[in-house]
Design a protein around this motif. Structure first.
Motif, PDB file in Angstrom:
ATOM      1  N   LEU A 105       0.828  -1.203   0.000  1.00  0.00           N
ATOM      2  CA  LEU A 105       0.000   0.000   0.000  1.00  0.00           C
ATOM      3  C   LEU A 105       0.863   1.253   0.000  1.00  0.00           C
ATOM      4  N   VAL A 106       1.902   1.269   0.832  1.00  0.00           N
ATOM      5  CA  VAL A 106       2.815   2.418   0.892  1.00  0.00           C
ATOM      6  C   VAL A 106       3.531   2.597  -0.441  1.00  0.00           C
ATOM      7  N   THR A 107       3.985   1.505  -1.009  1.00  0.00           N
ATOM      8  CA  THR A 107       4.659   1.553  -2.303  1.00  0.00           C
ATOM      9  C   THR A 107       3.764   2.169  -3.366  1.00  0.00           C
ATOM     10  N   ALA A 108       2.517   1.719  -3.427  1.00  0.00           N
ATOM     11  CA  ALA A 108       1.587   2.204  -4.447  1.00  0.00           C
ATOM     12  C   ALA A 108       1.264   3.682  -4.253  1.00  0.00           C
ATOM     13  N   LEU A 109       0.970   4.092  -3.036  1.00  0.00           N
ATOM     14  CA  LEU A 109       0.592   5.479  -2.780  1.00  0.00           C
ATOM     15  C   LEU A 109       1.719   6.442  -3.140  1.00  0.00           C
ATOM     16  N   ASN A 110       2.946   6.101  -2.747  1.00  0.00           N
ATOM     17  CA  ASN A 110       4.080   6.967  -3.109  1.00  0.00           C
ATOM     18  C   ASN A 110       4.275   7.016  -4.620  1.00  0.00           C
ATOM     19  N   ALA A 111       4.115   5.876  -5.296  1.00  0.00           N
ATOM     20  CA  ALA A 111       4.256   5.847  -6.750  1.00  0.00           C
ATOM     21  C   ALA A 111       3.180   6.675  -7.433  1.00  0.00           C
ATOM     22  N   MET A 112       2.039   6.809  -6.777  1.00  0.00           N
ATOM     23  CA  MET A 112       0.937   7.605  -7.328  1.00  0.00           C
ATOM     24  C   MET A 112       1.079   9.089  -6.997  1.00  0.00           C
TER      25      MET A 112
END
Length: 452
Positions: free
Chosen positions: A272-279
């Motif tokens: 979740l953290v990975t995805a949010l930062n990538a977004m």
């Protein structure tokens, strides 16, 4: 004593039982001549309980405060003592909160102000202050919008040496010194007020809960001298904090919890953290359990690097769990993802805008995910359920169990790499109001990238 025709001293007619505590039974009675209701505590003389009746009568006979019931009489016959008190009609704080499920910031402040005022009065009485010693939700009665503190059966006068208290109390809301036979002081009541605030905090919205959390933590420190010195100081800190912040934070917090060890809550939290930062949404992971998963991952992966206690890898940013003595800077991200695993309590979850409950998809783990009533009752509007590595049948099973939609989290080979599946999960997880904020932020981020 259950005979409805029983009349005490020719004045009080017993009507019905109100309850039974460790010190005696309580009955509703009617004062015959004045036609008013009274509460009568009955203590059998065959036990040591009469000491409590006499003690409570002595303590409260000269007390006058709108938040404390009035003592009218102490009667006796051959078998019993009868303590006649003001009848307080209302719900206990526990019943009140369960009926309402959530409370406003203003109501929370109002209850805290009244509770602190009661203790300010008790702690400043002359010639001797009163130490209550047994604060808990059952002893706080909500009468309209006024709270009253009942049951002074184990209260004590504070003597000058500060050590001649009875070590009573209850495990959940009493200071540690009451159960360890250590020196007890008025600070012990401050601790209990803090625990009541912590209990009420779970019924607040997440932003308000985050605002008061530091105040609660100071109130319930193990060392008495480190707590607030008085209930006035405690409430003043509370009021000032809300005045300065407005009771809100722009930051959002997501708490990830699991139904059993190994269900994949850390896997999903890191993804979740990975995805949010990538977004383009600045997000920080915080390990809130002692699995040491982040450190173990760093040992196995060459490109994870650490700076000032924080770990970085691709778009992932996160802090492992540190001991209480390690002080870290407060994260400045827009989203905080707290990974509790199975190690969480209601006060932990009270500060979260979203609570993500991860269930294992295997058939033999379905019983681990039985609905937890306190999660649904206290955090129903913030609770999201995901089934990790499950098929359609498992998702349907969990949806029926929790009476809400369940997201089937797909197989994920690389938690540190963003994917379309992870972004779809973010779209589902973030509440509509928060999603508007997040995607406005993403839109602005993309606009800046396209500028020449």
């Amino acid at each position: 004593m259950t005979n409805k025709n029983f009349i005490l001293s020719g004045r009080y007619k017993l009507i019905r039982p109100l309850g039974k505590g460790q010190c005696g039974s309580v009955y509703l009675a009617r004062q015959q001549s004045l036609e008013q209701y009274r509460a009568i505590k009955i203590f059998p003389k065959t036990t040591a309980q009469p000491l409590f009746a006499i003690s409570e009568a002595q303590i409260l006979k000269s007390v006058q405060h709108p938040g404390i019931p009035t003592i009218y009489d102490l009667e006796e016959d051959e078998s019993f003592y009868y303590l006649v008190e003001e009848y307080v009609q209302g719900d206990s704080l526990e019943e009140f909160l369960l009926h309402h499920q959530s409370i406003s910031q203003n109501l929370f402040l109002k209850f805290c102000e009244q509770l602190c005022d009661i203790f300010a009065y008790l702690h400043t009485l002359r010639p001797a202050p009163i130490l209550y010693q047994d604060l808990k939700p059952e002893h706080i009665i909500v009468c309209g919008m006024q709270i009253k503190l009942i049951d002074f059966s184990v209260a004590s006068f504070a003597a000058s040496n500060g050590n001649d208290f009875k070590n009573f109390g209850n495990l959940d809301f009493s200071a540690p010194e009451l159960s360890s036979a250590g020196p007890v002081s008025l600070s012990s009541d401050i601790y209990s007020i803090g625990k009541i605030m912590e209990y009420m905090m779970t019924f607040l919205d997440a932003a308000s809960a985050r605002t008061i959390q530091p105040i609660i933590q100071k109130s319930i420190l193990a060392e008495p001298e480190q707590r607030y010195t008085s209930s006035q100081e405690l409430y003043s800190a509370l009021e000032t904090t809300f005045d300065n912040t407005g009771g809100t934070h722009l930051r959002q917090t997501i708490a990830v919890i699991g139904d059993h060890s190994g269900c994949g809550s850390t896997h999903i939290a890191v993804s979740l953290v990975t995805a949010l930062n990538a977004m383009g949404i600045t997000t920080v992971y915080q390990e809130k359990n002692w699995s040491n998963a982040l450190r173990k991952a760093a040992e196995q992966m060459d490109h994870i690097w650490e700076k000032n206690g924080c770990y970085y890898y691709h778009s992932f940013v996160g802090y492992p769990k540190y001991d209480i003595g390690v002080e870290l800077p407060a994260p400045t991200a827009e989203i905080i993802v707290d990974d509790y695993g199975c190690d969480y309590s209601p006060p932990d979850l009270a500060t979260a805008d979203v609570i993500l409950y991860v269930c294992g998809g295997a058939v033999w783990h379905r019983s681990d995910a039985n609905p937890k009533d306190y999660l649904i009752q206290n955090f129903g509007s913030r609770l999201r359920i995901t089934a990790n590595l499950c098929d359609r049948n498992a998702a349907i099973y969990f949806a029926r169990q929790f009476s809400q939609p369940v997201y089937p989290y797909p197989y994920d080979t690389d938690i540190f790499r963003n994917s379309r599946g992870k972004e779809d999960f973010v779209h589902w997880l973030i509440p509509e109001k928060g999603r508007e904020h997040l995607f406005l932020r993403l839109k602005n981020h993309l606009y800046r990238l396209l500028q020449p």
